[in-house]
Design a protein around this motif. Structure first.
Motif, PDB file in Angstrom:
ATOM      1  N   GLY A  98       0.778  -3.632  -4.941  1.00 49.53           N
ATOM      2  CA  GLY A  98       0.984  -4.101  -3.350  1.00 49.53           C
ATOM      3  C   GLY A  98       0.637  -3.184  -2.466  1.00 49.53           C
ATOM      4  N   SER A  99       0.891  -3.887  -1.639  1.00 49.07           N
ATOM      5  CA  SER A  99       0.850  -3.295  -0.060  1.00 49.07           C
ATOM      6  C   SER A  99       2.236  -3.736   0.641  1.00 49.07           C
ATOM      7  CB  SER A  99      -0.107  -3.358   0.755  1.00 49.07           C
ATOM      8  OG  SER A  99      -0.952  -3.045   0.337  1.00 49.07           O
ATOM      9  N   GLN A 100       2.484  -3.090   1.846  1.00 45.42           N
ATOM     10  CA  GLN A 100       3.379  -3.677   2.505  1.00 45.42           C
ATOM     11  C   GLN A 100       2.895  -5.171   2.555  1.00 45.42           C
ATOM     12  OE1 GLN A 100       4.922  -2.956   6.252  1.00 45.42           O
ATOM     13  NE2 GLN A 100       2.687  -2.479   7.130  1.00 45.42           N
ATOM     14  N   PRO A 101       4.476  -6.647   2.673  1.00 45.21           N
ATOM     15  CA  PRO A 101       3.926  -7.388   2.255  1.00 45.21           C
ATOM     16  C   PRO A 101       4.894  -8.299   3.435  1.00 45.21           C
ATOM     17  CG  PRO A 101       5.840  -7.267   1.129  1.00 45.21           C
ATOM     18  CD  PRO A 101       5.598  -6.371   1.286  1.00 45.21           C
ATOM     19  N   THR A 102       4.261  -7.546   4.623  1.00 49.50           N
ATOM     20  CA  THR A 102       5.066  -8.319   5.253  1.00 49.50           C
ATOM     21  C   THR A 102       3.878  -7.122   6.633  1.00 49.50           C
ATOM     22  OG1 THR A 102       6.521  -7.627   7.325  1.00 49.50           O
ATOM     23  CG2 THR A 102       5.994  -5.953   5.956  1.00 49.50           C
ATOM     24  N   MET A 103       4.318  -7.817   8.016  1.00 47.00           N
ATOM     25  CA  MET A 103       3.281  -7.211   9.822  1.00 47.00           C
ATOM     26  C   MET A 103       4.842  -6.243   9.859  1.00 47.00           C
ATOM     27  SD  MET A 103       0.112  -9.456  10.625  1.00 47.00           S
ATOM     28  CE  MET A 103      -0.334 -10.391   9.220  1.00 47.00           C
ATOM     29  N   ASN A 104       5.927  -6.789  10.179  1.00 46.74           N
ATOM     30  CA  ASN A 104       7.250  -5.820  10.087  1.00 46.74           C
ATOM     31  C   ASN A 104       6.246  -5.998  11.984  1.00 46.74           C
ATOM     32  OD1 ASN A 104       8.292  -4.724   7.749  1.00 46.74           O
ATOM     33  ND2 ASN A 104       5.899  -3.866   8.979  1.00 46.74           N
ATOM     34  N   THR A 118       4.041  -5.279  16.201  1.00 46.40           N
ATOM     35  CA  THR A 118       3.678  -5.047  14.097  1.00 46.40           C
ATOM     36  C   THR A 118       3.760  -3.526  13.855  1.00 46.40           C
ATOM     37  OG1 THR A 118       1.137  -5.247  14.284  1.00 46.40           O
ATOM     38  CG2 THR A 118       2.055  -6.688  14.881  1.00 46.40           C
ATOM     39  N   ILE A 119       4.118  -3.194  12.841  1.00 47.88           N
ATOM     40  CA  ILE A 119       4.879  -2.132  12.549  1.00 47.88           C
ATOM     41  C   ILE A 119       3.829  -1.440  11.632  1.00 47.88           C
ATOM     42  CG2 ILE A 119       6.301  -0.363  12.432  1.00 47.88           C
ATOM     43  CD1 ILE A 119       7.941  -1.978  14.196  1.00 47.88           C
ATOM     44  N   ALA A 120       3.437  -0.645  10.856  1.00 48.21           N
ATOM     45  CA  ALA A 120       2.366  -0.207   9.579  1.00 48.21           C
ATOM     46  C   ALA A 120       3.639   0.974   8.585  1.00 48.21           C
ATOM     47  CB  ALA A 120       1.949   0.898  10.351  1.00 48.21           C
ATOM     48  N   GLY A 121       3.097   0.506   7.578  1.00 47.56           N
ATOM     49  CA  GLY A 121       3.821   0.304   6.029  1.00 47.56           C
ATOM     50  C   GLY A 121       3.091   0.923   5.374  1.00 47.56           C
ATOM     51  N   GLY A 122       3.591   1.423   4.773  1.00 49.81           N
ATOM     52  CA  GLY A 122       2.745   1.647   2.658  1.00 49.81           C
ATOM     53  C   GLY A 122       1.162   0.980   2.520  1.00 49.81           C
ATOM     54  N   SER A 123       0.731   1.395   2.219  1.00 45.51           N
ATOM     55  CA  SER A 123      -0.766   0.587   1.233  1.00 45.51           C
ATOM     56  C   SER A 123      -0.833   0.686   0.246  1.00 45.51           C
ATOM     57  CB  SER A 123      -2.166   0.676   1.374  1.00 45.51           C
ATOM     58  OG  SER A 123      -1.968   2.274   1.383  1.00 45.51           O
ATOM     59  N   GLY A 124      -0.778  -0.264  -1.236  1.00 45.97           N
ATOM     60  CA  GLY A 124      -0.690  -0.102  -2.108  1.00 45.97           C
ATOM     61  C   GLY A 124      -1.618   0.551  -3.117  1.00 45.97           C
ATOM     62  N   ALA A 125      -1.687   1.952  -3.986  1.00 43.55           N
ATOM     63  CA  ALA A 125      -2.638   2.215  -4.859  1.00 43.55           C
ATOM     64  C   ALA A 125      -3.857   1.974  -5.413  1.00 43.55           C
ATOM     65  CB  ALA A 125      -1.996   3.297  -6.000  1.00 43.55           C
ATOM     66  N   GLY A 126      -4.993   1.847  -6.062  1.00 41.55           N
ATOM     67  CA  GLY A 126      -5.074   0.833  -6.896  1.00 41.55           C
ATOM     68  C   GLY A 126      -6.360   1.888  -7.570  1.00 41.55           C
ATOM     69  N   ALA A 127      -7.664   1.293  -8.049  1.00 43.04           N
ATOM     70  CA  ALA A 127      -9.146   1.708  -9.063  1.00 43.04           C
ATOM     71  C   ALA A 127      -9.839   1.117  -8.878  1.00 43.04           C
ATOM     72  CB  ALA A 127      -8.487   1.803 -10.402  1.00 43.04           C
ATOM     73  N   VAL A 128     -10.576   1.621  -9.307  1.00 48.97           N
ATOM     74  CA  VAL A 128     -12.304   0.976  -9.021  1.00 48.97           C
ATOM     75  C   VAL A 128     -12.878   1.354 -10.454  1.00 48.97           C
ATOM     76  CG1 VAL A 128     -14.695   1.573  -8.210  1.00 48.97           C
ATOM     77  CG2 VAL A 128     -13.140   1.918  -6.720  1.00 48.97           C
ATOM     78  N   PHE A 129     -13.798   0.267 -11.134  1.00 55.32           N
ATOM     79  CA  PHE A 129     -14.320  -0.139 -12.233  1.00 55.32           C
ATOM     80  C   PHE A 129     -15.110  -0.102 -12.292  1.00 55.32           C
ATOM     81  CE2 PHE A 129      -9.664  -1.919 -11.961  1.00 55.32           C
ATOM     82  CZ  PHE A 129      -9.244  -1.225 -12.993  1.00 55.32           C
ATOM     83  N   ASP A 130     -16.409   0.049 -13.438  1.00 49.64           N
ATOM     84  CA  ASP A 130     -17.638  -0.083 -13.801  1.00 49.64           C
ATOM     85  C   ASP A 130     -18.092  -1.907 -13.933  1.00 49.64           C
ATOM     86  OD1 ASP A 130     -17.458  -0.048 -16.188  1.00 49.64           O
ATOM     87  OD2 ASP A 130     -17.947   1.728 -16.312  1.00 49.64           O
ATOM     88  N   ALA A 131     -19.063  -1.637 -14.378  1.00 47.74           N
ATOM     89  CA  ALA A 131     -19.610  -3.334 -14.792  1.00 47.74           C
ATOM     90  C   ALA A 131     -19.065  -3.757 -15.976  1.00 47.74           C
ATOM     91  CB  ALA A 131     -20.444  -3.279 -14.862  1.00 47.74           C
ATOM     92  N   SER A 255      12.689   0.515   9.377  1.00 45.61           N
ATOM     93  CA  SER A 255      11.881   1.008   8.047  1.00 45.61           C
ATOM     94  C   SER A 255      11.041   0.070   7.159  1.00 45.61           C
ATOM     95  CB  SER A 255      12.993   1.389   7.234  1.00 45.61           C
ATOM     96  OG  SER A 255      14.102   1.549   7.668  1.00 45.61           O
ATOM     97  N   THR A 256       9.915  -0.173   7.777  1.00 39.81           N
ATOM     98  CA  THR A 256       8.684  -0.360   6.274  1.00 39.81           C
ATOM     99  C   THR A 256       8.652  -0.623   5.045  1.00 39.81           C
ATOM    100  OG1 THR A 256       7.593   0.862   6.867  1.00 39.81           O
ATOM    101  CG2 THR A 256       8.035  -0.522   9.422  1.00 39.81           C
ATOM    102  N   PRO A 257       8.621  -1.421   4.605  1.00 39.77           N
ATOM    103  CA  PRO A 257       8.282  -0.876   2.664  1.00 39.77           C
ATOM    104  C   PRO A 257       6.551  -0.184   2.854  1.00 39.77           C
ATOM    105  CG  PRO A 257       7.800  -3.457   3.732  1.00 39.77           C
ATOM    106  CD  PRO A 257       7.816  -2.325   4.906  1.00 39.77           C
ATOM    107  N   GLY A 258       7.152   0.490   1.443  1.00 39.89           N
ATOM    108  CA  GLY A 258       6.211   1.381   0.989  1.00 39.89           C
ATOM    109  C   GLY A 258       5.000   0.865  -0.068  1.00 39.89           C
ATOM    110  N   GLY A 259       4.279   1.298  -0.660  1.00 40.88           N
ATOM    111  CA  GLY A 259       3.015   0.341  -1.054  1.00 40.88           C
ATOM    112  C   GLY A 259       3.552   0.843  -2.343  1.00 40.88           C
ATOM    113  N   GLY A 260       2.766   0.069  -3.591  1.00 46.74           N
ATOM    114  CA  GLY A 260       3.070  -0.107  -5.011  1.00 46.74           C
ATOM    115  C   GLY A 260       2.209   1.294  -5.175  1.00 46.74           C
ATOM    116  N   GLY A 261       2.787   2.149  -6.577  1.00 45.66           N
ATOM    117  CA  GLY A 261       1.746   2.860  -6.716  1.00 45.66           C
ATOM    118  C   GLY A 261       0.568   2.204  -8.617  1.00 45.66           C
TER     119      GLY A 261
END
Length: 268
Positions: A98-104, A118-131, A255-261
Motif C-alpha cells: 500500500g501507498s499512502q491511502p490519501t491525498m492529504n 495536496t501533500i505527498a507521502g510514501g509509496s509502497g514497495a513492490g516486486a516485478v515478476f516473470d511470465a 504528518s503524511t503516511p508512509g508506504g508499506g514494505g
C-alpha cells in the motif's frame, strides 16, 4: 485473472453501501482507478484510452459507495476513495504494498485569501515478476511523492509566502515512517504551516487510523496525523477530517503516511 485468455474480472461486490458522508466515488472514478492500475502493469508502449478496458470485466454494484445513486455526496471520492481503490487492486494482484491511502487535502482561508493543496507521502514497495510468476526483482517505495491517482505540484515556498499571510516553517521527510521489508516502503513527510492572520484551516485525509499495508511479509507504513500547535504551547489533535480556527502564530502540522514494505526482511 485469466492468463490464457489475457483477461480479468474485477468484482467490487461486497463494497459498502453508499455513505451519508462525501466519500462516495462516482462509477467513472472507480473505472479510472481500474484503468490506471492495469495500464501500469503493461510494458508495451500503447495509448491510454478506453480500449485498454476491453479485456476487463468490471462489476460495480449500483448503490454502493463506488457507484452511488444521486444525490450522493462525492467530493472525497476522487481525492480519497480513489487512492484506496488503487491500493486494493495492487494488493489483490500481489505486486505492490500500500501507498499512502490519501491525498492529504489541506485548505485554508478567510474573506480575502483562499488556498488548497495536496501533500505527498510514501509509496509502497513492490516486486516485478516473470511470465511464470517468479520474482525477478523488487523495488523500494519512494519517499514524499504524489502517488497513484494524484500528481499535483506544490506551490513553491517563496510564492506561497509572497501571496498568502503564512510561513512554511518546515517540510521534511519523516524518516522511518515507511514500512520495513526486503524492500522498504517510502517515508511520509511532515509539513508545518504557520499563520500570520486569523484563518480557518481544514484537512480531508485518510490513513490516520489504518496505515498503508505491507505485503509478502513486509511491514505496514506509519499512519499519518493532523494537529494544531498553538502559539501558547497547546497541542490539538485532529482526526482524519478536521478544521480549526487559526490565530496569528499558530501552526498546522500534517504528518503524511508512509508506504508499506514488501517481502520479509533479510538479515546477513
Amino acid at each position: 485473472v485469466n492468463v490464457a485468455e489475457r483477461s480479468a474480472v474485477i468484482d467490487f461486490v461486497g463494497t459498502s453501501a453508499q455513505q451519508t458522508n462525501n466519500f462516495n466515488a462516482p462509477r467513472a472514478v472507480c473505472m479510472a482507478a481500474v484503468l490506471y492500475v492495469f495500464r501500469t502493469l503493461v510494458d508495451d508502449d500503447i495509448p491510454l484510452n478506453a480500449g485498454c478496458l476491453k479485456p476487463l470485466q468490471v462489476i460495480i454494484p449500483q448503490g454502493s459507495m463506488l457507484n452511488p445513486n444521486p444525490p450522493a455526496s462525492v467530493v472525497a471520492g476522487n481525492v480519497e476513495t480513489s487512492t484506496c481503490i488503487t491500493n486494493a487492486l495492487f494488493g489483490a494482484l500481489g505486486v505492490m504494498a500500500g501507498s499512502q491511502p490519501t491525498m492529504n487535502n489541506f485548505t485554508f482561508g478567510n474573506a480575502q485569501y483562499q488556498y488548497y493543496e495536496t501533500i505527498a507521502g510514501g509509496s509502497g514497495a513492490g516486486a516485478v515478476f516473470d511470465a511464470s510468476g517468479r520474482t525477478v526483482r523488487g523495488f523500494d517505495g519512494t519517499s514524499v511523492v504524489q502517488t497513484h491517482m494524484t500528481n499535483s505540484r506544490l506551490t513553491d515556498p517563496e510564492v506561497l509566502e509572497f501571496r498568502f499571510p503564512v510561513v512554511l516553517d518546515s517540510y521534511e521527510i519523516q524518516r522511518g515512517s515507511g514500512g520495513a521489508g526486503r524492500w522498504a516502503g517510502g517515508d511520509g513527510g511532515v509539513r508545518r504551516v504557520r499563520f500570520l492572520q486569523a484563518m480557518t484551516a481544514s484537512i480531508l485525509s485518510n490513513g490516520r487510523l489504518y496505515p498503508a499495508f505491507g505485503m509478502a511479509g513486509g511491514q505496514p507504513g506509519r499512519a499519518g496525523a493532523n494537529r494544531v500547535l498553538r502559539a501558547n504551547g497547546q497541542i490539538e489533535e485532529l482526526g482524519h477530517i478536521g478544521a480549526a480556527q487559526m490565530e496569528p502564530g499558530d501552526v498546522f502540522e500534517i504528518s503524511t503516511p508512509g508506504g508499506g514494505g514488501y517481502g520479509e526482511c533479510v538479515t546477513q
